[in-house]
Scaffold this active site. Sequence first.
Site, mmCIF file in Angstrom:
data_model
loop_
_atom_site.group_PDB
_atom_site.id
_atom_site.type_symbol
_atom_site.label_atom_id
_atom_site.label_comp_id
_atom_site.label_asym_id
_atom_site.label_seq_id
_atom_site.Cartn_x
_atom_site.Cartn_y
_atom_site.Cartn_z
ATOM 1 N N HIS A 116 0.347 0.298 -10.037
ATOM 2 C CA HIS A 116 -0.448 -0.619 -9.222
ATOM 3 C C HIS A 116 -0.899 -1.882 -10.042
ATOM 4 O O HIS A 116 -2.054 -2.031 -9.987
ATOM 5 C CB HIS A 116 -1.531 0.161 -8.478
ATOM 6 C CG HIS A 116 -2.046 -0.648 -7.290
ATOM 7 N ND1 HIS A 116 -2.826 -0.081 -6.213
ATOM 8 C CD2 HIS A 116 -2.075 -1.930 -6.988
ATOM 9 C CE1 HIS A 116 -3.282 -0.650 -5.315
ATOM 10 N NE2 HIS A 116 -2.732 -1.995 -5.614
ATOM 11 N N ILE A 117 -0.175 -2.766 -10.405
ATOM 12 C CA ILE A 117 -0.427 -3.787 -11.226
ATOM 13 C C ILE A 117 0.146 -4.925 -10.856
ATOM 14 O O ILE A 117 -0.157 -6.041 -11.547
ATOM 15 C CB ILE A 117 -0.108 -3.441 -12.930
ATOM 16 C CG1 ILE A 117 1.397 -3.237 -13.094
ATOM 17 C CG2 ILE A 117 -1.041 -2.575 -13.472
ATOM 18 C CD1 ILE A 117 1.994 -3.204 -14.431
ATOM 19 N N GLU A 165 -2.919 7.795 -6.148
ATOM 20 C CA GLU A 165 -2.766 6.941 -7.140
ATOM 21 C C GLU A 165 -3.759 7.544 -8.331
ATOM 22 O O GLU A 165 -4.122 6.715 -9.346
ATOM 23 C CB GLU A 165 -3.143 5.470 -7.111
ATOM 24 C CG GLU A 165 -2.352 4.990 -6.041
ATOM 25 C CD GLU A 165 -2.378 3.453 -5.955
ATOM 26 O OE1 GLU A 165 -3.350 2.735 -6.322
ATOM 27 O OE2 GLU A 165 -1.248 2.745 -5.338
ATOM 28 N N ARG A 219 0.834 -1.204 0.116
ATOM 29 C CA ARG A 219 0.153 -0.148 -0.053
ATOM 30 C C ARG A 219 0.960 1.190 0.234
ATOM 31 O O ARG A 219 1.909 1.394 0.880
ATOM 32 C CB ARG A 219 -0.988 -0.161 1.109
ATOM 33 C CG ARG A 219 -1.856 -0.968 0.954
ATOM 34 C CD ARG A 219 -3.121 -0.672 -0.056
ATOM 35 N NE ARG A 219 -4.136 -1.463 -0.073
ATOM 36 C CZ ARG A 219 -4.236 -2.668 -1.041
ATOM 37 N NH1 ARG A 219 -3.045 -2.624 -1.979
ATOM 38 N NH2 ARG A 219 -5.203 -3.352 -1.211
#
Length: 315
Positions: A289-290, A262, A233
């Site tokens: 964020h993949i 993000e 996170r």
Amino acid sequence: MKDKKVLITDKVHPLLVDKLSEIGFHVDYDTSVNNEKLEAIIHQYEGIIINSKIIMNPYRIDLGNHLKFIGRLGSGLEIIDVDYAKSKGINVYNSPEGNRNAVAEHEMGMLLALFNNIVRSDREVRNFIWNREQNRGRELKGKTIGIIGLGNTGETFAKKLVNWDIRVLSYDKYRIDYPPALDFVERTDMETLLKVSDIISLHLPLTSETRHLVNDKFILACKDGVIISNTSRGQIVDTKELINYLRNGKISGACIDVYENEIPLTFSEEEKNIYTELYSFDNVILTPHIAGWTNESLALIANVLFDKIKENYIS
């Protein structure tokens, strides 16, 4: 049970819709639903399945006066007031088992890209620049990796390292027992892990305890030249401090898949400046964020979530 309605607000593998329908649910699959729209319709549903855009706070939980369960696609439960939901008799299910391998593989890829200058080399070759010596890499063999948080993704990442001739340390405040498959992992305290690790890998939920865990004090306790890898996170790392210590070399590199903000379109002027500088470092590998975002994990998450709903809600 066709009057039992479930709302799915984010992209899922079709098998989740099909399987829920097979056991008698009426499924509304609508990815246009946002928090505001949800408030007007949530009272219709016994179940809701969400991802990160929907925030299930006490207000929305109260509006869902027929809710029996909330399903989370993936792992992070910070978007759900779990204690409040449970106090209202609402079960909460997440599915970290579904994307833990994807996260672990992605982190390995990021570290290999960083150590071998793959992103920069690729960019240079495409521009007819041939810099072999300038892109001489390093090997992971012989390094010490400290894993903070040995839950689903931390454990899976550790298992990827078993044959790499890497020393693996771990610190997990809440985990007591390690399975035999993790016999090669050295359990240690936070102070030792920070002091000796060449790479620190973060696999933590976002809580009041972990928010900005990686701050000035944390980084100063690290080995000089440490590499920070975060696929958990974004708010666990203080981005300003990360940049400060990238500047002076205390941190020699970073692999970052998650960020404090993000949504670039919402950046303040200060955030634009912060992220512009972060993006400028050649010794930082960045992805949007993949880490858990594979075709395989899409199906696995759906299966895991369905099994939990069927076992705990239907039976």
